[in-house]
Motif scaffolding. Structure first.
Motif, PDB file in Angstrom:
ATOM      1  N   ASN A  87       0.874  -0.376  -0.111  1.00 46.38           N
ATOM      2  CA  ASN A  87      -0.071  -0.068   0.139  1.00 46.38           C
ATOM      3  C   ASN A  87       1.177   0.859   0.126  1.00 46.38           C
ATOM      4  OD1 ASN A  87      -0.766   2.126   1.784  1.00 46.38           O
ATOM      5  ND2 ASN A  87      -3.228   1.381   0.709  1.00 46.38           N
ATOM      6  N   LYS A  88       0.778   2.210  -0.870  1.00 45.63           N
ATOM      7  CA  LYS A  88       0.960   3.272  -1.221  1.00 45.63           C
ATOM      8  C   LYS A  88       0.321   4.907  -0.056  1.00 45.63           C
ATOM      9  CE  LYS A  88       3.828   5.010  -4.639  1.00 45.63           C
ATOM     10  NZ  LYS A  88       4.357   4.990  -6.073  1.00 45.63           N
ATOM     11  N   ILE A  89      -0.714   4.560  -0.393  1.00 47.38           N
ATOM     12  CA  ILE A  89      -1.726   6.369  -0.339  1.00 47.38           C
ATOM     13  C   ILE A  89      -3.185   4.599   0.508  1.00 47.38           C
ATOM     14  CG2 ILE A  89      -3.294   7.531  -1.133  1.00 47.38           C
ATOM     15  CD1 ILE A  89      -1.461   8.235  -3.022  1.00 47.38           C
ATOM     16  N   TRP A 144     -12.510   9.019  -0.972  1.00 43.94           N
ATOM     17  CA  TRP A 144     -11.459   7.545  -0.305  1.00 43.94           C
ATOM     18  C   TRP A 144     -10.439   7.497  -2.199  1.00 43.94           C
ATOM     19  CZ3 TRP A 144     -11.707   3.432  -2.307  1.00 43.94           C
ATOM     20  CH2 TRP A 144     -12.073   3.042  -3.886  1.00 43.94           C
ATOM     21  N   GLU A 145      -9.449   6.767  -1.216  1.00 39.30           N
ATOM     22  CA  GLU A 145      -8.450   6.949  -2.097  1.00 39.30           C
ATOM     23  C   GLU A 145      -7.513   5.201  -2.003  1.00 39.30           C
ATOM     24  OE1 GLU A 145      -5.210   8.729  -4.794  1.00 39.30           O
ATOM     25  OE2 GLU A 145      -5.249  10.392  -3.541  1.00 39.30           O
ATOM     26  N   ILE A 146      -7.284   4.797  -2.786  1.00 37.53           N
ATOM     27  CA  ILE A 146      -6.335   3.763  -2.607  1.00 37.53           C
ATOM     28  C   ILE A 146      -5.463   3.508  -3.520  1.00 37.53           C
ATOM     29  CG2 ILE A 146      -6.399   1.106  -1.646  1.00 37.53           C
ATOM     30  CD1 ILE A 146      -7.117   2.009   0.759  1.00 37.53           C
ATOM     31  N   VAL A 147      -3.880   3.401  -3.340  1.00 36.50           N
ATOM     32  CA  VAL A 147      -3.109   3.392  -4.301  1.00 36.50           C
ATOM     33  C   VAL A 147      -2.561   2.097  -3.589  1.00 36.50           C
ATOM     34  CG1 VAL A 147      -0.844   3.994  -4.976  1.00 36.50           C
ATOM     35  CG2 VAL A 147      -3.029   5.393  -4.781  1.00 36.50           C
ATOM     36  N   ASP A 148      -2.038   1.113  -4.197  1.00 32.78           N
ATOM     37  CA  ASP A 148      -1.824  -0.207  -4.101  1.00 32.78           C
ATOM     38  C   ASP A 148      -0.189  -0.231  -4.873  1.00 32.78           C
ATOM     39  OD1 ASP A 148      -0.835  -3.274  -2.689  1.00 32.78           O
ATOM     40  OD2 ASP A 148      -1.910  -3.814  -4.089  1.00 32.78           O
TER      41      ASP A 148
END
Length: 165
Positions: free
Chosen positions: A43-45, A56-60
């Motif tokens: 996970n980066k973010i 919402w935000e997810i950066v993998d």
């Protein structure tokens, strides 16, 4: 969206924890980074503004690439109901709607997950092509969510996620 169809994915899961704990796992960035579209190690973010209109935000980061999932909250009714948009802009400009409904049951809580998936049509598609794409999008989405929900169940019930080697 013109030249698109939708398919609806519905999944149910039982968790041996309270609805409040499951609801929190959807909104708490520290929990999100462990199971939602990502693993903690990649996970980066994990960013979240859990209010109606918040994003919402997810950066993998996997295989040398960043995978970004984003959305906006439409409804937040703790610990019963959560509605948000879902997009992965690197793949498409389509926006799905996800609804998570939680209810207490004797052994903990039941989660009903519903995703209205937008499937863009390609030029020249026949009715059979559209049907095949709808089935493929539904099936691949179900597979991905099944993996995530398995991790979520482990995280909530044991405190850790064990990934198969």
């Amino acid at each position: 969206m013109e030249n698109a169809s939708t398919t609806t994915l519905v999944m149910k899961r039982i968790f041996q924890v309270s609805p409040e704990r499951v609801f929190d796992a959807w909104l708490n960035p520290e929990m999100m980074r462990k199971w939602l579209f990502t693993m903690e190690a990649t996970n980066k973010i994990a960013r979240n503004e859990p209010h109606v209109g918040g994003t919402w935000e997810i950066v993998d980061h996997r295989g040398g690439k960043d995978y970004r999932a984003i959305g906006e909250y439409r409804e937040i009714d703790p610990p019963r109901r959560l509605v948000f948009t879902f997009r992965m802009p690197q793949f498409s400009d389509t926006e799905d709607i996800v609804t998570v409904e939680l209810k207490p049951v004797e052994e903990g809580c039941e989660m009903t997950f519903t995703q209205v998936i937008v499937v863009p049509h390609e030029e020249g598609w026949t009715a059979e092509d559209v049907e095949r794409a709808l089935n493929e999008y539904n099936s691949s989405s179900e597979h991905g969510w099944s993996l995530m929900f398995g991790g979520l169940k482990q995280l909530l019930e044991t405190g850790t996620i064990e990934f198969p080697s």
